[in-house]
Design a protein around this motif. Sequence first.
Motif, mmCIF file in Angstrom:
data_model
loop_
_atom_site.group_PDB
_atom_site.id
_atom_site.type_symbol
_atom_site.label_atom_id
_atom_site.label_comp_id
_atom_site.label_asym_id
_atom_site.label_seq_id
_atom_site.Cartn_x
_atom_site.Cartn_y
_atom_site.Cartn_z
ATOM 1 N N LYS A 81 14.814 7.638 0.769
ATOM 2 C CA LYS A 81 15.150 7.644 -0.654
ATOM 3 C C LYS A 81 14.693 6.374 -1.365
ATOM 4 O O LYS A 81 14.593 6.347 -2.591
ATOM 5 C CB LYS A 81 16.666 7.794 -0.834
ATOM 6 N N GLU A 82 14.439 5.303 -0.602
ATOM 7 C CA GLU A 82 14.042 4.029 -1.194
ATOM 8 C C GLU A 82 12.536 3.930 -1.412
ATOM 9 O O GLU A 82 12.062 2.987 -2.040
ATOM 10 C CB GLU A 82 14.505 2.875 -0.302
ATOM 11 N N ILE A 83 11.792 4.889 -0.896
ATOM 12 C CA ILE A 83 10.335 4.838 -0.990
ATOM 13 C C ILE A 83 9.879 5.406 -2.333
ATOM 14 O O ILE A 83 10.165 6.565 -2.655
ATOM 15 C CB ILE A 83 9.679 5.612 0.165
ATOM 16 N N LEU A 84 9.187 4.588 -3.103
ATOM 17 C CA LEU A 84 8.620 5.061 -4.365
ATOM 18 C C LEU A 84 7.362 5.875 -4.104
ATOM 19 O O LEU A 84 7.228 6.995 -4.573
ATOM 20 C CB LEU A 84 8.307 3.867 -5.276
ATOM 21 N N PHE A 85 6.440 5.316 -3.344
ATOM 22 C CA PHE A 85 5.220 6.018 -2.951
ATOM 23 C C PHE A 85 4.475 5.164 -1.941
ATOM 24 O O PHE A 85 4.779 3.977 -1.757
ATOM 25 C CB PHE A 85 4.323 6.344 -4.154
ATOM 26 N N SER A 86 3.506 5.754 -1.284
ATOM 27 C CA SER A 86 2.629 5.038 -0.366
ATOM 28 C C SER A 86 1.199 5.143 -0.862
ATOM 29 O O SER A 86 0.823 6.129 -1.512
ATOM 30 C CB SER A 86 2.736 5.602 1.055
ATOM 31 N N ILE A 87 0.420 4.124 -0.576
ATOM 32 C CA ILE A 87 -0.972 4.111 -1.013
ATOM 33 C C ILE A 87 -1.874 3.846 0.192
ATOM 34 O O ILE A 87 -1.459 3.225 1.169
ATOM 35 C CB ILE A 87 -1.218 3.038 -2.098
ATOM 36 N N GLU A 88 -3.071 4.338 0.083
ATOM 37 C CA GLU A 88 -4.054 4.154 1.148
ATOM 38 C C GLU A 88 -5.277 3.469 0.565
ATOM 39 O O GLU A 88 -5.793 3.884 -0.476
ATOM 40 C CB GLU A 88 -4.433 5.513 1.742
ATOM 41 N N ASP A 89 -5.734 2.393 1.227
ATOM 42 C CA ASP A 89 -6.912 1.696 0.731
ATOM 43 C C ASP A 89 -8.173 2.323 1.313
ATOM 44 O O ASP A 89 -8.113 3.307 2.064
ATOM 45 C CB ASP A 89 -6.826 0.194 1.033
ATOM 46 N N GLU A 90 -9.316 1.752 0.979
ATOM 47 C CA GLU A 90 -10.586 2.330 1.406
ATOM 48 C C GLU A 90 -10.765 2.274 2.919
ATOM 49 O O GLU A 90 -11.541 3.042 3.487
ATOM 50 C CB GLU A 90 -11.743 1.607 0.706
ATOM 51 N N GLY A 91 -10.040 1.388 3.579
ATOM 52 C CA GLY A 91 -10.127 1.300 5.035
ATOM 53 C C GLY A 91 -9.160 2.210 5.752
ATOM 54 O O GLY A 91 -9.069 2.179 6.985
ATOM 55 N N GLY A 92 -8.408 3.011 4.980
ATOM 56 C CA GLY A 92 -7.452 3.927 5.586
ATOM 57 C C GLY A 92 -6.123 3.290 5.950
ATOM 58 O O GLY A 92 -5.292 3.907 6.614
ATOM 59 N N ASN A 93 -5.886 2.042 5.493
ATOM 60 C CA ASN A 93 -4.623 1.357 5.775
ATOM 61 C C ASN A 93 -3.523 1.831 4.834
ATOM 62 O O ASN A 93 -3.769 2.065 3.650
ATOM 63 C CB ASN A 93 -4.808 -0.157 5.626
ATOM 64 N N LYS A 94 -2.327 1.943 5.367
ATOM 65 C CA LYS A 94 -1.184 2.420 4.593
ATOM 66 C C LYS A 94 -0.362 1.240 4.084
ATOM 67 O O LYS A 94 -0.040 0.315 4.830
ATOM 68 C CB LYS A 94 -0.302 3.321 5.457
ATOM 69 N N HIS A 95 -0.028 1.299 2.800
ATOM 70 C CA HIS A 95 0.817 0.290 2.168
ATOM 71 C C HIS A 95 1.915 1.041 1.408
ATOM 72 O O HIS A 95 1.640 2.024 0.717
ATOM 73 C CB HIS A 95 0.018 -0.578 1.207
ATOM 74 N N THR A 96 3.147 0.572 1.534
ATOM 75 C CA THR A 96 4.287 1.278 0.948
ATOM 76 C C THR A 96 4.897 0.473 -0.194
ATOM 77 O O THR A 96 4.998 -0.756 -0.119
ATOM 78 C CB THR A 96 5.349 1.552 2.020
ATOM 79 N N VAL A 97 5.278 1.180 -1.257
ATOM 80 C CA VAL A 97 5.976 0.573 -2.391
ATOM 81 C C VAL A 97 7.404 1.101 -2.378
ATOM 82 O O VAL A 97 7.631 2.317 -2.399
ATOM 83 C CB VAL A 97 5.280 0.904 -3.725
ATOM 84 N N LEU A 98 8.364 0.186 -2.318
ATOM 85 C CA LEU A 98 9.785 0.530 -2.222
ATOM 86 C C LEU A 98 10.544 0.000 -3.430
ATOM 87 O O LEU A 98 10.133 -0.976 -4.058
ATOM 88 C CB LEU A 98 10.415 -0.115 -0.978
ATOM 89 N N ILE A 99 11.670 0.619 -3.724
ATOM 90 C CA ILE A 99 12.596 -0.028 -4.652
ATOM 91 C C ILE A 99 13.206 -1.232 -3.944
ATOM 92 O O ILE A 99 13.265 -1.283 -2.709
ATOM 93 C CB ILE A 99 13.723 0.918 -5.104
ATOM 94 N N ASN A 100 13.610 -2.229 -4.687
ATOM 95 C CA ASN A 100 14.483 -3.263 -4.149
ATOM 96 C C ASN A 100 15.903 -2.791 -4.451
ATOM 97 O O ASN A 100 16.277 -2.670 -5.622
ATOM 98 C CB ASN A 100 14.199 -4.614 -4.802
ATOM 99 N N VAL A 101 16.662 -2.497 -3.417
ATOM 100 C CA VAL A 101 17.987 -1.914 -3.633
ATOM 101 C C VAL A 101 18.948 -2.891 -4.307
ATOM 102 O O VAL A 101 20.001 -2.478 -4.806
ATOM 103 C CB VAL A 101 18.602 -1.388 -2.312
ATOM 104 N N SER A 102 18.608 -4.176 -4.301
ATOM 105 C CA SER A 102 19.394 -5.189 -5.007
ATOM 106 C C SER A 102 18.484 -5.870 -6.025
ATOM 107 O O SER A 102 18.064 -7.019 -5.852
ATOM 108 C CB SER A 102 19.953 -6.218 -4.016
ATOM 109 N N PRO A 103 18.153 -5.174 -7.103
ATOM 110 C CA PRO A 103 17.110 -5.665 -8.016
ATOM 111 C C PRO A 103 17.538 -6.846 -8.868
ATOM 112 O O PRO A 103 18.691 -6.976 -9.263
ATOM 113 C CB PRO A 103 16.829 -4.441 -8.897
ATOM 114 N N VAL A 104 16.556 -7.697 -9.144
ATOM 115 C CA VAL A 104 16.739 -8.793 -10.103
ATOM 116 C C VAL A 104 16.850 -8.219 -11.508
ATOM 117 O O VAL A 104 17.670 -8.648 -12.313
ATOM 118 C CB VAL A 104 15.558 -9.783 -10.017
#
Length: 315
Positions: free
Chosen positions: A87-110
């Motif tokens: 539920k904390e995952i906003l989305f995942s992205i893949e770069d040109e090399g096929g590497n996975k990077h994840t964008v998450l919410i910060n559950v304790s946001p500033v």
Amino acid sequence: MYKLKDLIGDGSTTFISLLTTKWDEIHEAMDVFRYKIDKLEERIVDGSYLLQLNPDRQSKRRTPEEMNNIFQPFDEKKFNFNKVSPKEILFSIEDEGGNKHTVLINVSPVSRYHSLLCPYVDKCLPQVVTPESLDLAVQIMFLIEDRTVRIGFNSICAFASVNHLHYHFFVEKNILAVEKVKWQNFKEDVYLLDKSFPVPAFCFQVQRHSSTKTLWKVLEYFLKKSIAHNILMTKIRRIGGPEDVVNVIVWPRRNTNGAKKLAAFNVAVLELSGWFPIYDAESFKNLDAKGLEAELLKWVRDDFENICEELKCIL
């Protein structure tokens, strides 16, 4: 999974629209965030410093991991971003090399839209900046047209709270104090913040498709010397500076080993930028510029001039 190259500023689905839309959707679910972020009470001190009252961040956030070594190894038994709820995952992205990077919410946001970029999340890398993650963060900054977005990084011993490689996304309409400060040339394409700013920092202008080699040399030096550091990336245009650049500001600072945490705020990348999330109402009401700057000055390294001299020989 989204292809990074498809999330450009003028596309139908942009990086920042994806982040903010999904963040808002998750924010409506009471069981995901540890507290709600609506309209934070704020005030501007001395025309520059932004204070925002957010007591929940101190009282309801996850207990930060204790870290005393800038190269503390990743520990899979401790909390890391591979253990978060889906539920904390906003989305995942893949770069040109096929590497996975994840964008998450910060559950304790500033503040609203405070999120996390977790590069190469499956590789279980410790919270140590790498040239590849640096390039990724800069590339994402160029994808984002919205100048209210900043990316921040806190090293271990610079108030990083999780030892798993991550950067912070922040969205703030106000121009931060450090974004108004003049730069002084240090050597070739490396600059220093003007001495009017309380904490000295090295500054870089990264142009689209250009190399971050010089920036990395400085960070690599910090790592070799075990110097704690904070990084801010911003697209707020400096007076007289080019438009299509990412400005990167890097603070070498005193390590936080054994440092007592303050009741009002801790000094990490936001505070060094002039943005202070304040944890108690009395401090929020009474803090003035002198008090804020006195706290920032506590983190200035005694050997900054020596660092400058050594870097002149490296760059």
